[in-house]
Design a protein around this motif. Structure first.
Motif, PDB file in Angstrom:
ATOM      1  N   MET A   1      14.128  28.980  37.096  1.00 21.07           N
ATOM      2  CA  MET A   1      12.813  28.627  37.586  1.00 21.07           C
ATOM      3  C   MET A   1      11.785  28.998  36.524  1.00 21.07           C
ATOM      4  O   MET A   1      11.865  30.043  35.901  1.00 21.07           O
ATOM      5  N   LYS A   2      10.815  28.083  36.317  1.00 15.97           N
ATOM      6  CA  LYS A   2       9.747  28.345  35.358  1.00 15.97           C
ATOM      7  C   LYS A   2       8.399  28.001  35.974  1.00 15.97           C
ATOM      8  O   LYS A   2       8.277  27.051  36.740  1.00 15.97           O
ATOM      9  N   LYS A   3       7.418  28.784  35.584  1.00 15.28           N
ATOM     10  CA  LYS A   3       6.043  28.576  36.023  1.00 15.28           C
ATOM     11  C   LYS A   3       5.275  27.966  34.854  1.00 15.28           C
ATOM     12  O   LYS A   3       5.293  28.497  33.743  1.00 15.28           O
ATOM     13  N   ILE A   4       4.606  26.834  35.126  1.00 15.27           N
ATOM     14  CA  ILE A   4       3.896  26.092  34.089  1.00 15.27           C
ATOM     15  C   ILE A   4       2.407  26.068  34.406  1.00 15.27           C
ATOM     16  O   ILE A   4       2.004  25.606  35.476  1.00 15.27           O
ATOM     17  N   GLY A   5       1.607  26.539  33.467  1.00  9.20           N
ATOM     18  CA  GLY A   5       0.163  26.429  33.591  1.00  9.20           C
ATOM     19  C   GLY A   5      -0.276  25.137  32.926  1.00  9.20           C
ATOM     20  O   GLY A   5       0.083  24.871  31.778  1.00  9.20           O
ATOM     21  N   ILE A   6      -1.028  24.310  33.648  1.00 13.28           N
ATOM     22  CA  ILE A   6      -1.463  23.026  33.116  1.00 13.28           C
ATOM     23  C   ILE A   6      -2.988  23.006  33.053  1.00 13.28           C
ATOM     24  O   ILE A   6      -3.662  23.176  34.075  1.00 13.28           O
ATOM     25  N   ILE A   7      -3.488  22.802  31.825  1.00 13.01           N
ATOM     26  CA  ILE A   7      -4.927  22.783  31.603  1.00 13.01           C
ATOM     27  C   ILE A   7      -5.307  21.549  30.787  1.00 13.01           C
ATOM     28  O   ILE A   7      -4.458  20.922  30.156  1.00 13.01           O
ATOM     29  N   SER A   8      -6.601  21.248  30.798  1.00 14.75           N
ATOM     30  CA  SER A   8      -7.115  20.136  30.012  1.00 14.75           C
ATOM     31  C   SER A   8      -8.610  20.329  29.821  1.00 14.75           C
ATOM     32  O   SER A   8      -9.247  21.085  30.553  1.00 14.75           O
ATOM     33  N   ASP A   9      -9.143  19.632  28.840  1.00 16.90           N
ATOM     34  CA  ASP A   9     -10.589  19.559  28.648  1.00 16.90           C
ATOM     35  C   ASP A   9     -11.260  20.937  28.622  1.00 16.90           C
ATOM     36  O   ASP A   9     -12.258  21.168  29.293  1.00 16.90           O
ATOM     37  N   THR A  10     -10.715  21.828  27.796  1.00 14.48           N
ATOM     38  CA  THR A  10     -11.317  23.152  27.641  1.00 14.48           C
ATOM     39  C   THR A  10     -12.566  23.078  26.770  1.00 14.48           C
ATOM     40  O   THR A  10     -13.460  23.914  26.904  1.00 14.48           O
ATOM     41  N   HIS A  11     -12.644  22.117  25.867  1.00 16.87           N
ATOM     42  CA  HIS A  11     -13.820  21.900  25.021  1.00 16.87           C
ATOM     43  C   HIS A  11     -14.304  23.202  24.376  1.00 16.87           C
ATOM     44  O   HIS A  11     -15.496  23.512  24.392  1.00 16.87           O
ATOM     45  N   GLY A  12     -13.360  23.967  23.841  1.00 13.83           N
ATOM     46  CA  GLY A  12     -13.701  25.172  23.098  1.00 13.83           C
ATOM     47  C   GLY A  12     -13.908  26.422  23.933  1.00 13.83           C
ATOM     48  O   GLY A  12     -14.223  27.476  23.397  1.00 13.83           O
ATOM     49  N   VAL A  13     -13.714  26.324  25.250  1.00  8.47           N
ATOM     50  CA  VAL A  13     -13.936  27.474  26.136  1.00  8.47           C
ATOM     51  C   VAL A  13     -12.643  27.814  26.872  1.00  8.47           C
ATOM     52  O   VAL A  13     -12.051  26.950  27.521  1.00  8.47           O
ATOM     53  N   LEU A  14     -12.225  29.067  26.754  1.00 10.31           N
ATOM     54  CA  LEU A  14     -11.052  29.533  27.480  1.00 10.31           C
ATOM     55  C   LEU A  14     -11.489  30.703  28.360  1.00 10.31           C
ATOM     56  O   LEU A  14     -11.648  31.831  27.895  1.00 10.31           O
ATOM     57  N   PHE A  70       8.914  15.148  27.638  1.00  7.31           N
ATOM     58  CA  PHE A  70       9.739  16.343  27.536  1.00  7.31           C
ATOM     59  C   PHE A  70      10.269  16.723  28.917  1.00  7.31           C
ATOM     60  O   PHE A  70       9.828  16.194  29.937  1.00  7.31           O
ATOM     61  N   SER A  71      11.226  17.639  28.920  1.00  6.12           N
ATOM     62  CA  SER A  71      11.857  18.102  30.152  1.00  6.12           C
ATOM     63  C   SER A  71      11.775  19.623  30.219  1.00  6.12           C
ATOM     64  O   SER A  71      11.998  20.305  29.221  1.00  6.12           O
ATOM     65  N   ILE A  72      11.443  20.139  31.396  1.00  4.36           N
ATOM     66  CA  ILE A  72      11.433  21.577  31.644  1.00  4.36           C
ATOM     67  C   ILE A  72      12.198  21.816  32.940  1.00  4.36           C
ATOM     68  O   ILE A  72      11.834  21.261  33.982  1.00  4.36           O
ATOM     69  N   GLU A  73      13.265  22.603  32.859  1.00  7.80           N
ATOM     70  CA  GLU A  73      14.079  22.925  34.039  1.00  7.80           C
ATOM     71  C   GLU A  73      14.503  21.681  34.810  1.00  7.80           C
ATOM     72  O   GLU A  73      14.477  21.660  36.042  1.00  7.80           O
ATOM     73  N   VAL A 133      -0.998  24.858  38.481  1.00  9.08           N
ATOM     74  CA  VAL A 133       0.195  25.644  38.193  1.00  9.08           C
ATOM     75  C   VAL A 133       1.354  24.937  38.878  1.00  9.08           C
ATOM     76  O   VAL A 133       1.302  24.661  40.083  1.00  9.08           O
ATOM     77  N   VAL A 134       2.369  24.601  38.099  1.00  6.46           N
ATOM     78  CA  VAL A 134       3.535  23.900  38.629  1.00  6.46           C
ATOM     79  C   VAL A 134       4.753  24.796  38.455  1.00  6.46           C
ATOM     80  O   VAL A 134       5.013  25.305  37.365  1.00  6.46           O
ATOM     81  N   TYR A 141      10.034  20.445  41.857  1.00  6.59           N
ATOM     82  CA  TYR A 141       8.782  21.072  41.464  1.00  6.59           C
ATOM     83  C   TYR A 141       7.859  21.281  42.657  1.00  6.59           C
ATOM     84  O   TYR A 141       7.996  20.636  43.697  1.00  6.59           O
ATOM     85  N   HIS A 142       6.923  22.199  42.465  1.00 10.04           N
ATOM     86  CA  HIS A 142       5.874  22.469  43.443  1.00 10.04           C
ATOM     87  C   HIS A 142       4.566  22.620  42.675  1.00 10.04           C
ATOM     88  O   HIS A 142       4.492  23.343  41.688  1.00 10.04           O
TER      89      HIS A 142
END
Length: 150
Positions: A1-14, A70-73, A133-134, A141-142
């Motif tokens: 089992m893996k936990k994936i953080g999915i982000i987009s459009d940070t535009h220089g800010v984290l 790509f493939s994850i788990e 978060v997936v 997946y969830h």
């Protein structure tokens, strides 16, 4: 089992809230418009990274792909910044990840999930800052939408 953080459009800010979530993840997906190389530099030590170039990423991102498969788990992903650039032949892809609109989107279309984590940088266009978060495990997946403080 893996936990994936999915982000987009940070535009220089984290944001700190985003970093705290990403620190708990095994993989991080960034669907483009990072804004500057420091974004990848900060998340690279945390987990395996998959990132695509966005329409506002220029120069330093020339080595990043515009599309990734790509493939994850056992879960097949296709990622691109802009939904209009999604390949027509998706084969066995289960989750299509995209960004660009700054708006969270999660919908099953033709048996696959279309997921836009929204924007997790500065609040732009009056949209709620979000990410996803997936959790993936053996081909299933969830998805969890994460709303961030404005």
């Amino acid at each position: 089992m893996k936990k994936i953080g999915i982000i987009s459009d940070t535009h220089g800010v984290l944001r700190q809230e985003v970093m705290e979530i990403l620190e708990t993840c095994d993989c991080i997906l960034h669907a483009g418009d990072m804004g500057k190389t420091e974004i990848l530099d900060r998340i690279r030590p945390l987990a395996s990274i998959y990132a695509v170039r966005g329409n506002n990423d220029r120069g330093w991102t020339d080595t990043l792909a515009e599309k990734l498969h790509f493939s994850i788990e056992g879960v097949e992903f296709f990622m691109v910044h802009n939904k209009k650039d999604v390949a027509w032949n998706l084969g066995n892809v289960q989750i299509v990840v995209f960004g660009h609109t700054h708006q969270y989107y999660e919908k099953m279309i033709d048996g696959r999930l279309w997921l836009n984590p929204g924007s997790c940088g500065n609040n732009r266009f009056g949209k709620e800052p979000t990410m996803a978060v997936v959790t993936v495990d053996n081909g299933s997946y969830h998805v969890e939408k994460v709303a961030l403080p404005v």
